[in-house]
Scaffold this motif. Structure first.
Motif, short mmCIF file in Angstrom:
data_model
loop_
_atom_site.label_atom_id
_atom_site.label_comp_id
_atom_site.label_asym_id
_atom_site.label_seq_id
_atom_site.Cartn_x
_atom_site.Cartn_y
_atom_site.Cartn_z
N GLN A 229 -33.09 8.81 24.12
CA GLN A 229 -33.07 8.33 25.51
C GLN A 229 -32.17 7.11 25.65
OE1 GLN A 229 -34.55 10.02 28.13
NE2 GLN A 229 -33.16 8.65 29.23
N ILE A 230 -32.17 6.24 24.64
CA ILE A 230 -31.28 5.09 24.68
C ILE A 230 -29.82 5.54 24.73
CG2 ILE A 230 -30.51 3.04 23.41
CD1 ILE A 230 -33.34 2.88 22.22
N LEU A 231 -29.50 6.54 23.92
CA LEU A 231 -28.16 7.10 23.92
C LEU A 231 -27.76 7.61 25.30
CD1 LEU A 231 -27.90 9.23 20.65
CD2 LEU A 231 -26.09 7.79 21.57
N CYS A 232 -28.63 8.41 25.89
CA CYS A 232 -28.33 8.97 27.21
C CYS A 232 -28.15 7.87 28.24
CB CYS A 232 -29.44 9.93 27.63
SG CYS A 232 -29.53 11.44 26.63
N ARG B 21 -27.21 4.75 27.87
CA ARG B 21 -26.02 3.90 27.69
C ARG B 21 -24.72 4.66 27.84
NH1 ARG B 21 -27.67 -0.55 23.01
NH2 ARG B 21 -29.76 -1.00 23.86
N LEU B 22 -24.75 5.96 27.57
CA LEU B 22 -23.54 6.75 27.69
C LEU B 22 -23.28 7.22 29.12
CD1 LEU B 22 -23.68 8.94 24.46
CD2 LEU B 22 -21.92 7.26 25.04
N GLU B 23 -24.32 7.57 29.84
CA GLU B 23 -24.13 8.18 31.16
C GLU B 23 -23.23 7.36 32.09
OE1 GLU B 23 -26.69 10.09 34.87
OE2 GLU B 23 -27.72 9.41 33.06
N ARG C 44 -23.36 16.55 29.54
CA ARG C 44 -22.33 17.47 30.02
C ARG C 44 -22.86 18.32 31.17
NH1 ARG C 44 -19.67 22.13 26.22
NH2 ARG C 44 -21.83 22.28 25.50
N ASP C 45 -24.07 18.85 31.02
CA ASP C 45 -24.66 19.65 32.09
C ASP C 45 -24.90 18.83 33.35
OD1 ASP C 45 -24.66 21.88 30.47
OD2 ASP C 45 -26.72 21.61 29.78
N LYS C 46 -25.18 17.55 33.17
CA LYS C 46 -25.49 16.68 34.30
C LYS C 46 -24.24 16.15 34.99
CE LYS C 46 -28.35 12.63 35.42
NZ LYS C 46 -29.30 11.63 34.86
#
Length: 298
Positions: free
Chosen positions: A134-137, A139-141, A175-177
């Motif tokens: 979740q931290i990855l998502c 910070r990357l988004e 990618r899907d989002k």
């Protein structure tokens, strides 16, 4: 004169650990618009974070940044004979339980007045690994856009690294989002091949083949060596070419006559395993520590 490939328009390389961007993407490392490295600190190597920061500061190209996420220490925890993917990465084997027992034992021993243990993980490897997804998502988004070409680890983690797989799965979800194009590398080992075979259908996808940039690769590797945070073999020989293809979206059970795209297939020394949890305690000590912890919780 170097010609910049069209598929590097609005491009970013996202590598898990410092030097991953070099090992698996060196053919495009000089020309990509941006490089993002995920992990910096690791509790089992207290000096590694500062060393990595120094290497990134001296990087021989601009626009290289780090998300400053702490490593979970998950390398070596999966069952690679029968890999099972999860929503946040790959499932763990009994090795994760062994490390959890060791951590509990270290915590209990560290409580003794005559013992000083500074290197203890803040959470179990399983909990840290799951939380990191979740931290990855998150910070990357904010850093990704629909028009981007994103290059990252392949879904089997090159040589079978659990954190590489987690980075891929986070980006696959994003990618899907968001709608960007997700590209993967073509490196693989025998250990990771059973998982790699699940990601190809009967018809091979299109791929791009590029010559590696060995001169620039050596320049970057020397920076990592200078700051003592080069994680790979000193006698590593760069492949002559690398291939990239758009990452498949889902894994499936291997099918007859499946096609792989060209792989840079290599082996690594089994003794090189990044087991940052040396067993300085017997299993009886670990069991005793667990018993104390459970008793405190009752």
């Amino acid at each position: 004169m170097r010609t910049r490939p069209e598929f590097l328009e609005n491009s970013v390389i996202i590598g898990a650990h410092p030097d991953d961007e070099l090992l698996w993407f060196n053919s495009i490392l000089r020309d990509a618009d941006e490089v993002i490295i995920v992990y910096r600190e690791f509790w089992a190597q207290p000096r590694i974070g500062a060393a990595r920061s120094a290497a990134i500061a001296e990087y021989p190209r601009d626009n290289v940044t780090c998300l400053d996420i702490d490593e979970s220490g998950a390398y070596g925890c999966a069952n690679w004979a029968e890999p099972v993917l999860t929503d946040y990465g790959i499932g763990f084997s009994i090795e994760a339980n062994r490390r959890a027992m060791t951590r509990l034992a270290r915590i209990s021993i560290a409580a003794l007045p005559t013992v000083k243990l500074q290197r203890i993980a803040a959470a179990s490897v399983a909990n840290a690994y799951e939380a990191n997804f979740q931290i990855l998502c998150d910070r990357l988004e904010p850093r990704l856009r629909p028009d981007m070409n994103v290059f990252t680890h392949n879904p089997w983690g090159e040589y079978g690294h659990e954190e590489h797989i987690q980075v891929f799965r986070a980006l696959n979800l994003l990618r899907d989002k968001i709608g960007f194009k997700l590209w993967m590398s073509n490196y693989c080992t025998e250990r990771a091949l059973p998982l790699a075979m699940r990601h190809f259908s009967a018809a091979p996808g299109a791929y791009i083949r590029l010559p590696t940039d060995k001169a620039f690769a050596n320049e970057v590797a020397d920076v990592y060596r200078k700051h003592d945070c080069w994680t790979w073999a000193d006698d590593w020989a760069w492949f002559n070419e690398e291939c990239f293809m758009e990452a498949p979206r889902e894994a499936a059970e291997p099918a007859a006559h499946s096609h792989l795209f060209p792989l840079n297939f290599f082996t690594i020394d089994a003794s090189r395993s990044k087991n940052w949890l040396p067993i300085a305690l017997t299993m009886s000590a670990a069991s005793a520590a667990l018993a104390v912890t459970l008793a405190d919780a009752i």
